[in-house]
Design a protein around this motif. Structure first.
Motif, PDB file in Angstrom:
ATOM      1  N   GLN A   1     -22.896 -44.414   2.706  1.00  0.00           N
ATOM      2  CA  GLN A   1     -21.905 -43.403   2.346  1.00  0.00           C
ATOM      3  C   GLN A   1     -22.390 -42.655   1.110  1.00  0.00           C
ATOM      4  O   GLN A   1     -22.925 -43.254   0.179  1.00  0.00           O
ATOM      5  CB  GLN A   1     -20.550 -44.051   2.095  1.00  0.00           C
ATOM      6  N   ARG A   2     -22.196 -41.348   1.122  1.00  0.00           N
ATOM      7  CA  ARG A   2     -22.701 -40.518   0.035  1.00  0.00           C
ATOM      8  C   ARG A   2     -21.730 -39.374  -0.257  1.00  0.00           C
ATOM      9  O   ARG A   2     -20.966 -38.949   0.619  1.00  0.00           O
ATOM     10  CB  ARG A   2     -24.068 -39.908   0.399  1.00  0.00           C
ATOM     11  N   ASP A   3     -21.761 -38.882  -1.493  1.00  0.00           N
ATOM     12  CA  ASP A   3     -21.096 -37.636  -1.845  1.00  0.00           C
ATOM     13  C   ASP A   3     -22.102 -36.504  -1.704  1.00  0.00           C
ATOM     14  O   ASP A   3     -23.308 -36.737  -1.524  1.00  0.00           O
ATOM     15  CB  ASP A   3     -20.571 -37.696  -3.280  1.00  0.00           C
ATOM     16  N   SER A   4     -21.624 -35.267  -1.792  1.00  0.00           N
ATOM     17  CA  SER A   4     -22.502 -34.098  -1.696  1.00  0.00           C
ATOM     18  C   SER A   4     -22.180 -33.083  -2.774  1.00  0.00           C
ATOM     19  O   SER A   4     -21.004 -32.855  -3.094  1.00  0.00           O
ATOM     20  CB  SER A   4     -22.361 -33.408  -0.330  1.00  0.00           C
ATOM     21  N   LEU A   5     -23.223 -32.466  -3.304  1.00  0.00           N
ATOM     22  CA  LEU A   5     -23.089 -31.326  -4.218  1.00  0.00           C
ATOM     23  C   LEU A   5     -23.619 -30.092  -3.508  1.00  0.00           C
ATOM     24  O   LEU A   5     -24.769 -30.062  -3.081  1.00  0.00           O
ATOM     25  CB  LEU A   5     -23.875 -31.557  -5.510  1.00  0.00           C
ATOM     26  N   TYR A   6     -22.757 -29.086  -3.396  1.00  0.00           N
ATOM     27  CA  TYR A   6     -23.138 -27.804  -2.797  1.00  0.00           C
ATOM     28  C   TYR A   6     -23.003 -26.757  -3.886  1.00  0.00           C
ATOM     29  O   TYR A   6     -21.892 -26.364  -4.244  1.00  0.00           O
ATOM     30  CB  TYR A   6     -22.218 -27.498  -1.617  1.00  0.00           C
ATOM     31  N   PHE A   7     -24.131 -26.316  -4.464  1.00  0.00           N
ATOM     32  CA  PHE A   7     -24.049 -25.470  -5.652  1.00  0.00           C
ATOM     33  C   PHE A   7     -24.337 -24.005  -5.359  1.00  0.00           C
ATOM     34  O   PHE A   7     -25.036 -23.661  -4.396  1.00  0.00           O
ATOM     35  CB  PHE A   7     -24.960 -25.989  -6.773  1.00  0.00           C
ATOM     36  N   ALA A   8     -23.780 -23.156  -6.202  1.00  0.00           N
ATOM     37  CA  ALA A   8     -24.026 -21.716  -6.122  1.00  0.00           C
ATOM     38  C   ALA A   8     -25.418 -21.428  -6.648  1.00  0.00           C
ATOM     39  O   ALA A   8     -25.742 -21.759  -7.788  1.00  0.00           O
ATOM     40  CB  ALA A   8     -22.982 -20.954  -6.933  1.00  0.00           C
ATOM     41  N   SER A   9     -26.238 -20.822  -5.825  1.00  0.00           N
ATOM     42  CA  SER A   9     -27.619 -20.528  -6.226  1.00  0.00           C
ATOM     43  C   SER A   9     -27.689 -19.409  -7.255  1.00  0.00           C
ATOM     44  O   SER A   9     -28.651 -19.316  -8.007  1.00  0.00           O
ATOM     45  CB  SER A   9     -28.442 -20.150  -4.992  1.00  0.00           C
ATOM     46  N   CYS A  10     -26.680 -18.554  -7.284  1.00  0.00           N
ATOM     47  CA  CYS A  10     -26.617 -17.466  -8.252  1.00  0.00           C
ATOM     48  C   CYS A  10     -25.156 -17.185  -8.593  1.00  0.00           C
ATOM     49  O   CYS A  10     -24.246 -17.650  -7.898  1.00  0.00           O
ATOM     50  CB  CYS A  10     -27.310 -16.205  -7.717  1.00  0.00           C
ATOM     51  N   GLN A  11     -24.927 -16.412  -9.618  1.00  0.00           N
ATOM     52  CA  GLN A  11     -23.578 -16.174 -10.108  1.00  0.00           C
ATOM     53  C   GLN A  11     -22.676 -15.535  -9.059  1.00  0.00           C
ATOM     54  O   GLN A  11     -21.491 -15.877  -8.945  1.00  0.00           O
ATOM     55  CB  GLN A  11     -23.628 -15.288 -11.357  1.00  0.00           C
ATOM     56  N   LYS A  12     -23.208 -14.624  -8.270  1.00  0.00           N
ATOM     57  CA  LYS A  12     -22.366 -13.919  -7.298  1.00  0.00           C
ATOM     58  C   LYS A  12     -21.838 -14.833  -6.196  1.00  0.00           C
ATOM     59  O   LYS A  12     -20.875 -14.500  -5.507  1.00  0.00           O
ATOM     60  CB  LYS A  12     -23.123 -12.741  -6.688  1.00  0.00           C
ATOM     61  N   ASP A  13     -22.474 -16.016  -6.010  1.00  0.00           N
ATOM     62  CA  ASP A  13     -22.013 -16.943  -4.981  1.00  0.00           C
ATOM     63  C   ASP A  13     -20.854 -17.811  -5.446  1.00  0.00           C
ATOM     64  O   ASP A  13     -20.230 -18.525  -4.630  1.00  0.00           O
ATOM     65  CB  ASP A  13     -23.168 -17.852  -4.537  1.00  0.00           C
ATOM     66  N   ALA A  14     -20.541 -17.793  -6.746  1.00  0.00           N
ATOM     67  CA  ALA A  14     -19.481 -18.651  -7.277  1.00  0.00           C
ATOM     68  C   ALA A  14     -18.123 -18.297  -6.672  1.00  0.00           C
ATOM     69  O   ALA A  14     -17.313 -19.180  -6.361  1.00  0.00           O
ATOM     70  CB  ALA A  14     -19.428 -18.557  -8.799  1.00  0.00           C
ATOM     71  N   ALA A  15     -17.852 -17.008  -6.498  1.00  0.00           N
ATOM     72  CA  ALA A  15     -16.554 -16.582  -5.959  1.00  0.00           C
ATOM     73  C   ALA A  15     -16.364 -17.063  -4.522  1.00  0.00           C
ATOM     74  O   ALA A  15     -15.271 -17.516  -4.140  1.00  0.00           O
ATOM     75  CB  ALA A  15     -16.431 -15.062  -6.031  1.00  0.00           C
ATOM     76  N   SER A  16     -17.433 -16.991  -3.709  1.00  0.00           N
ATOM     77  CA  SER A  16     -17.307 -17.449  -2.319  1.00  0.00           C
ATOM     78  C   SER A  16     -17.148 -18.964  -2.257  1.00  0.00           C
ATOM     79  O   SER A  16     -16.468 -19.480  -1.365  1.00  0.00           O
ATOM     80  CB  SER A  16     -18.522 -16.993  -1.501  1.00  0.00           C
ATOM     81  N   LEU A  17     -17.742 -19.674  -3.213  1.00  0.00           N
ATOM     82  CA  LEU A  17     -17.544 -21.122  -3.259  1.00  0.00           C
ATOM     83  C   LEU A  17     -16.096 -21.475  -3.590  1.00  0.00           C
ATOM     84  O   LEU A  17     -15.525 -22.411  -3.026  1.00  0.00           O
ATOM     85  CB  LEU A  17     -18.468 -21.760  -4.301  1.00  0.00           C
ATOM     86  N   LEU A  18     -15.505 -20.721  -4.504  1.00  0.00           N
ATOM     87  CA  LEU A  18     -14.102 -20.952  -4.844  1.00  0.00           C
ATOM     88  C   LEU A  18     -13.204 -20.680  -3.632  1.00  0.00           C
ATOM     89  O   LEU A  18     -12.256 -21.430  -3.365  1.00  0.00           O
ATOM     90  CB  LEU A  18     -13.684 -20.082  -6.022  1.00  0.00           C
ATOM     91  N   GLU A  19     -13.513 -19.628  -2.893  1.00  0.00           N
ATOM     92  CA  GLU A  19     -12.752 -19.333  -1.681  1.00  0.00           C
ATOM     93  C   GLU A  19     -12.900 -20.471  -0.668  1.00  0.00           C
ATOM     94  O   GLU A  19     -11.918 -20.901  -0.047  1.00  0.00           O
ATOM     95  CB  GLU A  19     -13.232 -18.021  -1.059  1.00  0.00           C
ATOM     96  N   GLU A  20     -14.110 -20.983  -0.519  1.00  0.00           N
ATOM     97  CA  GLU A  20     -14.331 -22.084   0.413  1.00  0.00           C
ATOM     98  C   GLU A  20     -13.618 -23.348  -0.049  1.00  0.00           C
ATOM     99  O   GLU A  20     -13.057 -24.093   0.772  1.00  0.00           O
ATOM    100  CB  GLU A  20     -15.835 -22.340   0.572  1.00  0.00           C
TER     101      GLU A  20
END
Length: 401
Positions: free
Chosen positions: A123-142
């Motif tokens: 069993q594992r956790d996952s980190l899915y990070f924003a590669s650049c600043q503009k991707d942060a907003a789409s991550l928040l939406e997700e």
């Protein structure tokens, strides 16, 4: 098709894999499964559990095609986000797909317990990070979408990423209930366990062609031996595109490494799975013996010669990525490095089910970055196709969708 080049790691994790003979006579069964990788292993195991007389054949040895190059990350998240899936397929079907992936991880854990060879499920956790600043907003939406439909996820701001890891990223999603596995051992272990319950296994047995004969199908293998069955299942992975080209399928080349064993990994919170929003993306995991496995940087070509020329450069780039993200680890070497054919689909879902040109046949194409999990979906659908004639979620994965 040249599926894998270089030195892959997983075959080194087992001293002697079980061996099976090649087919040397005419025979018959209810279902013949072509392909003994992850998909073929799970499908064969499910059919045997359902009481279906099953034969599995492979032109190679069990698990020695794309399975031995798979890096074994198991996640409910997919290359296509839940938000994007909802936009493409609607809420009900998108959420059902993600729930099936979440359930698939639990199914693999159950299968791991049934294997005759321990496949190192963790069993594992996952980190899915924003590669650049503009991707942060789409991550928040997700994040908001995943929370709304009950998935276990936390949103990390840049400061919180830096507190847990030795690198800084603009934002990230941190999910739980994921896992990793040795996919090669999984295929070997399931096939071997099923063989003790009646599955007939034939290695080094290449299918030449198959002929539909009304209520039966004749599968002809090299040497002109014939397997007569009620149904045939193609679990032939990326080579299936040589049998029937599907316009929804995309074949590429991918690259991966496995490092020397590393005792301590400072700056790697919980040794979680790591991936990013960039496409093609970088991803990382660890292994039970302490190695770091990293991969990505896919190329839109399946030319083996071109792929092989890029292999050393990709290896060195992946090593540099580890050094950059985890500078306190120290010297990293990559004695294992390989390139492989990789498949995905334009719409982000696997392709599972019948195709009209192939009567009494089913196809299991778990194309995508979450391929091992997709195999659990394929096994469930094809078991029900064979035993009941249908499955309620079949339209979601149909070839004509």
């Amino acid at each position: 098709m040249n599926l894998v080049s270089g030195k892959v790691y997983w075959p080194e994790t087992i001293r002697e894999a079980p061996r099976y003979s090649c087919l040397g006579e005419n025979t018959s069964c209810d279902v013949v499964v072509i392909g003994a990788g992850e998909a073929g292993a799970m499908i064969s195991y499910e059919l045997i559990q359902a009481g279906v007389d099953t034969i599995v054949v492979d032109k190679r040895r069990v698990g020695s095609g794309s399975t031995c190059a798979n890096t074994g990350l198991l996640q409910f998240n997919n290359d296509k986000t839940l938000t994007s899936c909802i936009n493409s397929f609607g809420i009900d079907r998108a959420v059902r797909f993600y729930k099936m992936c979440e359930e698939g991880i639990g199914k693999i854990e159950e299968l791991a317990d049934q294997c005759s060879i321990t496949p190192d499920f963790r069993q594992r956790d996952s980190l899915y990070f924003a590669s650049c600043q503009k991707d942060a907003a789409s991550l928040l939406e997700e994040y908001n979408t995943l929370v709304k439909y009950g998935f276990p996820v936390t949103f990390l701001e840049e400061r919180e990423v830096g507190e847990r890891f030795s690198f800084h990223k603009p934002a990230a999603l941190y999910t739980t209930k994921d896992a990793d596995i040795n996919p090669y051992k999984l295929a070997l272990g399931l096939i071997n366990a099923a063989s003790k319950q009646g599955l007939r296994v034939y290695e080094n047995t290449e299918v030449v062609h198959h002929v539909n004969r009304g209520p039966k199908v004749d599968v002809v293998v090299a040497g002109d031996y014939v397997i007569t069955a009620s149904f045939v299942v193609f679990a032939t992975g990326y080579e299936t595109q040589q049998i029937k080209r599907n316009p929804n399928a995309v074949l590429e080349s991918t690259f991966a490494i496995a490092t020397n064993p590393i005792t301590e990994k400072p700056g790697w919170y919980n040794e979680c799975l790591i991936w990013e929003t960039a496409r093609p993306y970088l991803y990382m995991r660890t292994t039970v013996d302490g190695r770091i496995m990293a991969g990505g940087y896919d190329e839109r070509s399946v030319d083996a010669e071109m792929r092989d020329k890029m292999l050393i450069g990709k290896r060195d780039r992946l090593v540099r990525d580890i050094d950059t993200m985890f500078p306190e680890i120290g010297v990293v070497d990559a004695p294992y490095y390989w390139s492989a054919t990789f498949g995905s689909t334009h719409d982000g879902l696997p392709l599972i089910g019948p195709q009209p040109e192939f009567p009494r046949a089913f196809f299991a194409l778990g194309y995508g970055g979450n391929g091992v999990v997709y195999c659990t979906i394929a096994a469930s659908l094809i078991r029900d196709f064979v035993t009941n004639g249908s499955h309620p979620t079949a339209p979601l994965f149909a070839f004509n969708r």
